[in-house]
Design a protein around this motif. Structure first.
Motif, PDB file in Angstrom:
ATOM      1  N   PRO A  34       0.840  -1.208   0.000  1.00  0.00           N
ATOM      2  CA  PRO A  34       0.000   0.000   0.000  1.00  0.00           C
ATOM      3  C   PRO A  34       0.873   1.255   0.000  1.00  0.00           C
ATOM      4  N   ARG A  35       0.830   2.015  -1.083  1.00  0.00           N
ATOM      5  CA  ARG A  35       1.759   3.133  -1.271  1.00  0.00           C
ATOM      6  C   ARG A  35       1.045   4.462  -1.481  1.00  0.00           C
ATOM      7  N   ASP A  36       1.607   5.502  -0.880  1.00  0.00           N
ATOM      8  CA  ASP A  36       1.251   6.876  -1.211  1.00  0.00           C
ATOM      9  C   ASP A  36       1.978   7.213  -2.513  1.00  0.00           C
ATOM     10  N   ARG A  37       1.252   7.489  -3.579  1.00  0.00           N
ATOM     11  CA  ARG A  37       1.880   7.707  -4.887  1.00  0.00           C
ATOM     12  C   ARG A  37       2.595   9.044  -4.976  1.00  0.00           C
ATOM     13  N   ASN A  38       2.315   9.951  -4.068  1.00  0.00           N
ATOM     14  CA  ASN A  38       3.017  11.237  -4.083  1.00  0.00           C
ATOM     15  C   ASN A  38       4.393  11.140  -3.431  1.00  0.00           C
ATOM     16  N   THR A  39       4.502  10.333  -2.380  1.00  0.00           N
ATOM     17  CA  THR A  39       5.761  10.261  -1.630  1.00  0.00           C
ATOM     18  C   THR A  39       6.473   8.925  -1.773  1.00  0.00           C
ATOM     19  N   GLY A  40       5.749   7.884  -2.182  1.00  0.00           N
ATOM     20  CA  GLY A  40       6.322   6.544  -2.229  1.00  0.00           C
ATOM     21  C   GLY A  40       6.332   5.845  -0.891  1.00  0.00           C
ATOM     22  N   ASN A  41       5.827   6.483   0.160  1.00  0.00           N
ATOM     23  CA  ASN A  41       5.821   5.885   1.490  1.00  0.00           C
ATOM     24  C   ASN A  41       4.720   4.845   1.626  1.00  0.00           C
ATOM     25  N   GLN A  42       4.933   3.920   2.558  1.00  0.00           N
ATOM     26  CA  GLN A  42       3.915   2.941   2.895  1.00  0.00           C
ATOM     27  C   GLN A  42       2.784   3.643   3.634  1.00  0.00           C
ATOM     28  N   LEU A  43       1.540   3.337   3.259  1.00  0.00           N
ATOM     29  CA  LEU A  43       0.398   3.963   3.916  1.00  0.00           C
ATOM     30  C   LEU A  43       0.392   3.593   5.403  1.00  0.00           C
ATOM     31  N   THR A  86       5.900  -5.529   9.864  1.00  0.00           N
ATOM     32  CA  THR A  86       6.124  -4.142  10.259  1.00  0.00           C
ATOM     33  C   THR A  86       5.141  -3.205   9.560  1.00  0.00           C
ATOM     34  N   ARG A  87       4.684  -2.228  10.291  1.00  0.00           N
ATOM     35  CA  ARG A  87       3.873  -1.144   9.734  1.00  0.00           C
ATOM     36  C   ARG A  87       4.401   0.169  10.298  1.00  0.00           C
ATOM     37  N   TYR A  88       3.885   1.266   9.760  1.00  0.00           N
ATOM     38  CA  TYR A  88       4.299   2.592  10.241  1.00  0.00           C
ATOM     39  C   TYR A  88       3.091   3.318  10.814  1.00  0.00           C
ATOM     40  N   ASN A  89       3.324   4.048  11.876  1.00  0.00           N
ATOM     41  CA  ASN A  89       2.239   4.765  12.526  1.00  0.00           C
ATOM     42  C   ASN A  89       1.881   6.058  11.805  1.00  0.00           C
ATOM     43  N   ASP A  90       2.832   6.619  11.042  1.00  0.00           N
ATOM     44  CA  ASP A  90       2.655   7.950  10.473  1.00  0.00           C
ATOM     45  C   ASP A  90       2.878   7.929   8.960  1.00  0.00           C
ATOM     46  N   PRO A  91       2.319   8.912   8.233  1.00  0.00           N
ATOM     47  CA  PRO A  91       2.472   8.956   6.774  1.00  0.00           C
ATOM     48  C   PRO A  91       3.909   9.134   6.309  1.00  0.00           C
ATOM     49  N   THR A  92       4.778   9.726   7.152  1.00  0.00           N
ATOM     50  CA  THR A  92       6.166   9.943   6.744  1.00  0.00           C
ATOM     51  C   THR A  92       7.055   8.731   6.996  1.00  0.00           C
ATOM     52  N   ASN A  93       6.497   7.677   7.579  1.00  0.00           N
ATOM     53  CA  ASN A  93       7.227   6.424   7.847  1.00  0.00           C
ATOM     54  C   ASN A  93       8.403   6.629   8.790  1.00  0.00           C
ATOM     55  N   GLN A  94       8.242   7.513   9.786  1.00  0.00           N
ATOM     56  CA  GLN A  94       9.283   7.749  10.778  1.00  0.00           C
ATOM     57  C   GLN A  94       9.059   6.938  12.060  1.00  0.00           C
ATOM     58  N   GLN A  95       7.807   6.544  12.320  1.00  0.00           N
ATOM     59  CA  GLN A  95       7.482   5.810  13.542  1.00  0.00           C
ATOM     60  C   GLN A  95       7.160   4.359  13.165  1.00  0.00           C
TER      61      GLN A  95
END
Length: 604
Positions: free
Chosen positions: A491-500, A530-539
């Motif tokens: 699952p990807r944000d197409r603007n940033t390439g980050n995982q949703l 693994t998943r990320y808590n935030d849209p920027t994939n920092q957490q």
């Protein structure tokens, strides 16, 4: 609910519904097309849980059951009664439609359904449609549709009672009565669940060090009657209310009520035409109480539908319908507008030939806020042997902006447009040596995603792309009844390439059960990557695996004992983070826990 109840006596004069026998059958589905059909005849990837499945698996909540669905992930903010979000096939928690007896239960302000308040004791059956069904249901059905059917009447005289005690001062109580004959049936049920809970947060500040309790009282009722072989009608009611505590400055707790009323009148006019009228009402009320202030967000929703099925000949059928619903928000918050209505018309054509089957559908929604939305779906079912099928499908979906997105005076945007999606899917499903297998590969593109801009105003500024592969199997292996699924998502944000955010890329679920006479034993394994808590994939939220064990003993024909051990390996895992005092912490989830239950279900 008073406004709607004025209509109920009128409908009762016409009669009350006959419980659909399809609710007892695991190989039929209603939600895929809003009418009963064999699973092999629907192009939708579908998971069905019957009451027998619920009693065997011993889930403590609806979320506990849904985590077994291929492609489904659950996020909670720590423990029973906490905010619970469902993601189907990598979509967001507001991008899947949840129904109770056909009634939408999503909040008009936030858009998310209150899954955490649904009591498993009041439920007869759950159907999960994976993939878009907006061409049937309209808004929100991008990732799929979850329909929860409350308890329905059965012939005879069938009382029931159960009591359970568990960890963290947990007590569960339920009593019910079901009965009737071939023409009239009824069901009544009441439950009271309480838990002292545990501390949901991990930081140690005043007010956040106590356990967070939860109390839920629930009531369901259904009454059904068949006047003739061609005319039936009915009503179902569900109400759940209680209190849930959580950690935040000001010692907050929420008082909640979640309720639905659903009625229908169905008439088979002749061999070609069946018509059905539905009317319903739903409420989602929440009062958030703090030491010095409180907030109220109450959603009231009225709805009506007229559905028509035309069996043109042995191969061709046509379904056409009209839908209407109105949302009303009553709140202490400041909103520019608190009411909105939606009207819709849809048509579906199905062809069932010996060489292939097809489905073509179109729906037009006329929304008071954003105007028109058209959605289309198409599917081809191709038998490749007596026990195998290939299914190719395309579906469009949309999600209407919520009242928070549109009308909140602190960042209102009346020009918002719906989020829109296009999905492509290829399925293979078959039965090989008494093993039921299914594989599905899919892609979903979502445009006009609604996010907050730097000024905290909702805007259509993002896009997403989701690739996925689901594998599932059901079989009996060496006497063990086995259900297993594995899902790979991107699952990807197409603007940033980050995982949703809050969406894992890999999921595994396995359930095995075996019966030895009056004794039964089962185990479940759930694993998320693994998943990320935030849209920027920092957490980063680490992956985890959980094991649970269960057993039951039929002491007599009427008395059964159940034992469940959750998080058997006592894993410490996280599903979501929160911020406090500029620091990031994670919500605590349940450690090793146990529940012992006894139930009484005599047959008279």
């Amino acid at each position: 609910m008073n406004r709607f109840l004025i209509l109920v006596p009128t409908l009762l004069v016409s009669g009350i519904t006959l419980a659909n026998s399809s609710l007892d059958l695991p190989d039929t589905v209603i939600t895929a097309s809003r009418q009963s059909q064999q699973l092999s005849n629907t192009p939708a990837a579908t998971t069905v849980f019957t009451r027998a499945d619920i009693e065997r698996l011993q889930p403590t909540s609806v979320a506990d059951l849904l985590r077994r669905v291929p492609g489904a992930s659950i996020t909670t903010n720590g423990g029973p009664g906490s905010l619970t979000a469902l993601s189907l096939r990598g979509t967001g928690s507001t991008q899947s439609l949840v129904l109770v007896d056909g009634q939408r239960i999503g909040s008009a302000s936030a858009g998310q359904p209150s899954l955490e308040f649904l009591n498993i004791d009041q439920i007869e059956r759950i159907e999960v449609i994976r993939g878009p069904r907006s061409a049937i249901y309209g808004s929100d059905a991008i990732g799929g549709v979850v329909q929860i059917f409350t308890r329905q009447g059965k012939t005879g005289f069938n009382p029931r009672a159960s009591f359970a005690v568990g960890s963290d001062q947990t007590y569960r109580r339920h009593v019910g009565l079901s009965g009737g004959d071939q023409r009239t049936r009824f069901d009544l049920g009441a439950s009271l669940n309480e838990t002292g809970g545990f501390d949901r947060t991990r930081h140690e500040t005043a007010g956040d060090q106590d356990d967070d309790g939860y109390r839920n009282s629930a009531f369901n009722a259904s009454l059904s009657h068949r006047f003739t072989e061609t005319l039936e009608a009915g009503i179902s009611l569900l109400e759940q209310s209680g209190n849930t505590e959580y950690d935040l400055f000001g010692n907050p707790e929420d008082d909640f009520t979640l309720s639905t009323v659903a009625t229908h009148l169905q008439w088979q006019v002749n061999q070609l035409w069946t018509t059905r009228l539905e009317a319903g009402h739903a409420e989602d009320k929440r009062d958030s109480n703090y030491d010095f202030f409180n907030f109220t967000y109450n959603t009231y929703r009225d709805s009506a539908s007229w559905l028509n099925t035309l069996q043109l000949n042995d191969q061709h059928s046509l379904q056409a319908g009209l839908d209407w619903y109105e949302d009303r928000l009553r709140t202490t918050g400041s909103f520019l507008k608190t009411e909105r209505s939606n009207r819709a018309a849809f048509v579906q054509h199905r062809f069932a030939g010996e060489a292939f089957q097809t489905e073509l559908g179109w729906r037009h929604d006329d929304n008071e806020q954003f105007g028109n939305a058209n959605t289309f779906n198409a599917a081809l079912i191709l038998p490749i042997s007596a026990n195998q099928q290939l299914v190719a499908s395309y579906g469009e979906g949309f999600r209407a902006p919520t009242f928070n997105d549109l009308y909140n005076s602190f960042g209102a945007n009346l020009e918002l447009q719906p989020e829109r999606s296009k999905s492509y899917e290829l399925q293979w499903r078959g039965e090989v040596q008494n093993t039921r297998l299914q594989a599905a590969a899919f892609r979903t593109d979502i445009d006009d995603l609604i996010l907050l801009d730097p000024f905290f105003v909702a805007q259509n500024i993002s896009r997403a792309r989701i690739h996925g592969l689901e594998l599932s199997a059901e079989a009996e292996l060496a006497g063990w009844q086995t259900m297993a699924s594995a899902t790979w998502l991107d699952p990807r944000d197409r603007n940033t390439g980050n995982q949703l955010p809050r969406r894992p890329k890999r999921l595994i679920s396995v359930d095995i059960d075996r019966q030895w006479g009056d004794l039964g034993l089962g185990f479940s394994v759930t694993a998320n990557s693994t998943r990320y808590n935030d849209p920027t994939n920092q957490q980063e939220l680490s992956g985890y695996g959980l094991v649970e064990a269960r057993a039951h003993w039929a002491m007599t024909e009427a008395v059964r004992w159940d034992l469940k051990l959750g998080n058997l390996l006592d894993k410490d895992y996280r599903l979501a983070n929160y911020n406090s005092g500029g620091q990031t912490y994670s919500y605590q989830e349940n450690n090793l826990n146990a529940q012992l239950a006894v139930s009484w279900t005599p047959n008279f």
